[in-house]
Motif scaffolding. Structure first.
Motif, mmCIF file in Angstrom:
data_model
loop_
_atom_site.group_PDB
_atom_site.id
_atom_site.type_symbol
_atom_site.label_atom_id
_atom_site.label_comp_id
_atom_site.label_asym_id
_atom_site.label_seq_id
_atom_site.Cartn_x
_atom_site.Cartn_y
_atom_site.Cartn_z
ATOM 1 N N ALA A 41 -35.019 -13.894 -1.927
ATOM 2 C CA ALA A 41 -33.768 -14.194 -1.229
ATOM 3 C C ALA A 41 -33.486 -13.061 -0.245
ATOM 4 C CB ALA A 41 -32.621 -14.327 -2.219
ATOM 5 N N SER A 42 -33.154 -13.411 0.987
ATOM 6 C CA SER A 42 -32.880 -12.424 2.025
ATOM 7 C C SER A 42 -31.441 -12.583 2.511
ATOM 8 C CB SER A 42 -33.854 -12.595 3.190
ATOM 9 O OG SER A 42 -33.562 -11.674 4.216
ATOM 10 N N LEU A 43 -30.646 -11.565 2.300
ATOM 11 C CA LEU A 43 -29.236 -11.589 2.672
ATOM 12 C C LEU A 43 -29.016 -10.583 3.792
ATOM 13 C CD1 LEU A 43 -28.117 -11.449 -1.015
ATOM 14 C CD2 LEU A 43 -27.863 -13.447 0.442
ATOM 15 N N ASN A 44 -28.315 -10.995 4.821
ATOM 16 C CA ASN A 44 -28.164 -10.145 5.999
ATOM 17 C C ASN A 44 -26.710 -9.846 6.310
ATOM 18 O OD1 ASN A 44 -31.012 -10.156 6.621
ATOM 19 N ND2 ASN A 44 -30.721 -12.272 7.246
ATOM 20 N N CYS A 45 -26.518 -8.704 6.950
ATOM 21 C CA CYS A 45 -25.178 -8.251 7.293
ATOM 22 C C CYS A 45 -25.277 -7.499 8.621
ATOM 23 C CB CYS A 45 -24.676 -7.340 6.173
ATOM 24 S SG CYS A 45 -23.124 -6.493 6.478
ATOM 25 N N SER A 80 -29.746 -5.307 5.284
ATOM 26 C CA SER A 80 -30.202 -6.481 4.545
ATOM 27 C C SER A 80 -30.392 -6.149 3.079
ATOM 28 C CB SER A 80 -31.529 -6.991 5.109
ATOM 29 O OG SER A 80 -31.413 -7.331 6.462
ATOM 30 N N LEU A 81 -30.327 -7.189 2.268
ATOM 31 C CA LEU A 81 -30.647 -7.076 0.843
ATOM 32 C C LEU A 81 -31.685 -8.134 0.513
ATOM 33 C CD1 LEU A 81 -29.940 -5.750 -1.947
ATOM 34 C CD2 LEU A 81 -28.401 -7.709 -2.289
ATOM 35 N N LEU A 82 -32.821 -7.686 -0.007
ATOM 36 C CA LEU A 82 -33.855 -8.608 -0.460
ATOM 37 C C LEU A 82 -33.847 -8.633 -1.981
ATOM 38 C CD1 LEU A 82 -36.852 -7.551 1.845
ATOM 39 C CD2 LEU A 82 -35.170 -9.360 2.220
ATOM 40 N N ILE A 83 -33.907 -9.837 -2.534
ATOM 41 C CA ILE A 83 -34.000 -9.999 -3.982
ATOM 42 C C ILE A 83 -35.317 -10.703 -4.269
ATOM 43 C CG2 ILE A 83 -32.908 -10.885 -6.071
ATOM 44 C CD1 ILE A 83 -30.274 -11.065 -4.501
#
Lengths: 113, 112
Positions: free
Chosen positions: A19-23, A73-76
């Motif tokens: 999962a890739s979350l961006n800010c 970004s946060l990668l899970i």
């Protein structure tokens, strides 16, 4: 333009995927960056923080910071259904005479089996 | 165990009434914060305090008041001047303002 922008989602990923979350953010003076996880009806829980450009890894989580492009970004990795939550991006900076955190509205992540 | 304790978990306010939300921490943190969260929104800062007997307004302080008489305690009063108080209220603390903040479990306030 909002100070901290996050896609509200939901971001839907299959179990086991990344999962890739961006800010993205507008204040170039921001020095510290935080990712919080918030389950529905619960308070935010600190996941990661990063201060320098590059990657920072902690278990299945990787935070990535690019100050020149003003995004974090946060990668899970190996996403699990228990990762389903809202992820809040927060920036630290000095404003109005004090250090403060500015939060994005969050991205809702849904991990399906 | 060290942590941040907020009480009550649920609170109901009548018209014209002031209500006080409690926040206590045993982490020996200097800085404490109050945030408000509305559905689908991020957190907005109401008040913060870096040391005992000192506090500053955040971005949405109107209709709220605080005190910081003890290092461990930072109560928030929602006054009758706050016309839309229904929200999730979160208290946070950190050793100093450059460190990550950690949150209590929150108080959910509703209007009767």
């Amino acid at each position: 333009q909002k100070e901290v922008e996050q896609n509200s989602g939901p971001l839907s990923v299959p179990e086991g995927a990344i999962a890739s979350l961006n800010c993205t953010y507008s204040d170039r003076g921001s020095q510290s960056f935080f990712w919080y996880r918030q389950y529905s009806g619960k308070s935010p829980e600190l996941i990661m923080f990063i201060y320098s450009n590059g990657d920072k890894e902690d278990g299945r989580f990787t935070a990535q910071l690019n100050k020149a492009s003003q995004y974090v970004s946060l990668l899970i990795r190996d996403s699990q259904p228990s990762d389903s939550a809202t992820y809040l991006c927060a920036l630290g900076g000095f404003s109005g005479g004090y250090n403060k955190l500015i939060f994005g509205a969050g991205t809702r992540l849904a991990v399906h089996p | 165990d060290g942590g941040i304790t907020q009480s009550p978990k649920y609170l109901f306010r009548k018209e014209g009434q002031n209500v006080t939300l409690s926040c206590e921490q045993n982490l020996n943190h200097d800085a404490m914060y109050w945030y408000r969260q509305d559905p689908g929104q991020g957190l907005r800062l109401i008040y913060y305090s870096q040391i005992v007997n000192d506090f500053q307004k955040g971005d949405i302080a109107e209709g709220y008041s605080v005190s910081r008489e003890k290092k461990e305690s930072f109560p928030l009063t929602v006054t009758s001047a706050q016309k839309n108080p229904t929200a999730f209220y979160l208290c946070a603390s950190n050793p100093n303002s450059n460190q990550p903040q950690h949150f209590g479990d929150g108080t959910r306030l509703s209007i009767l």
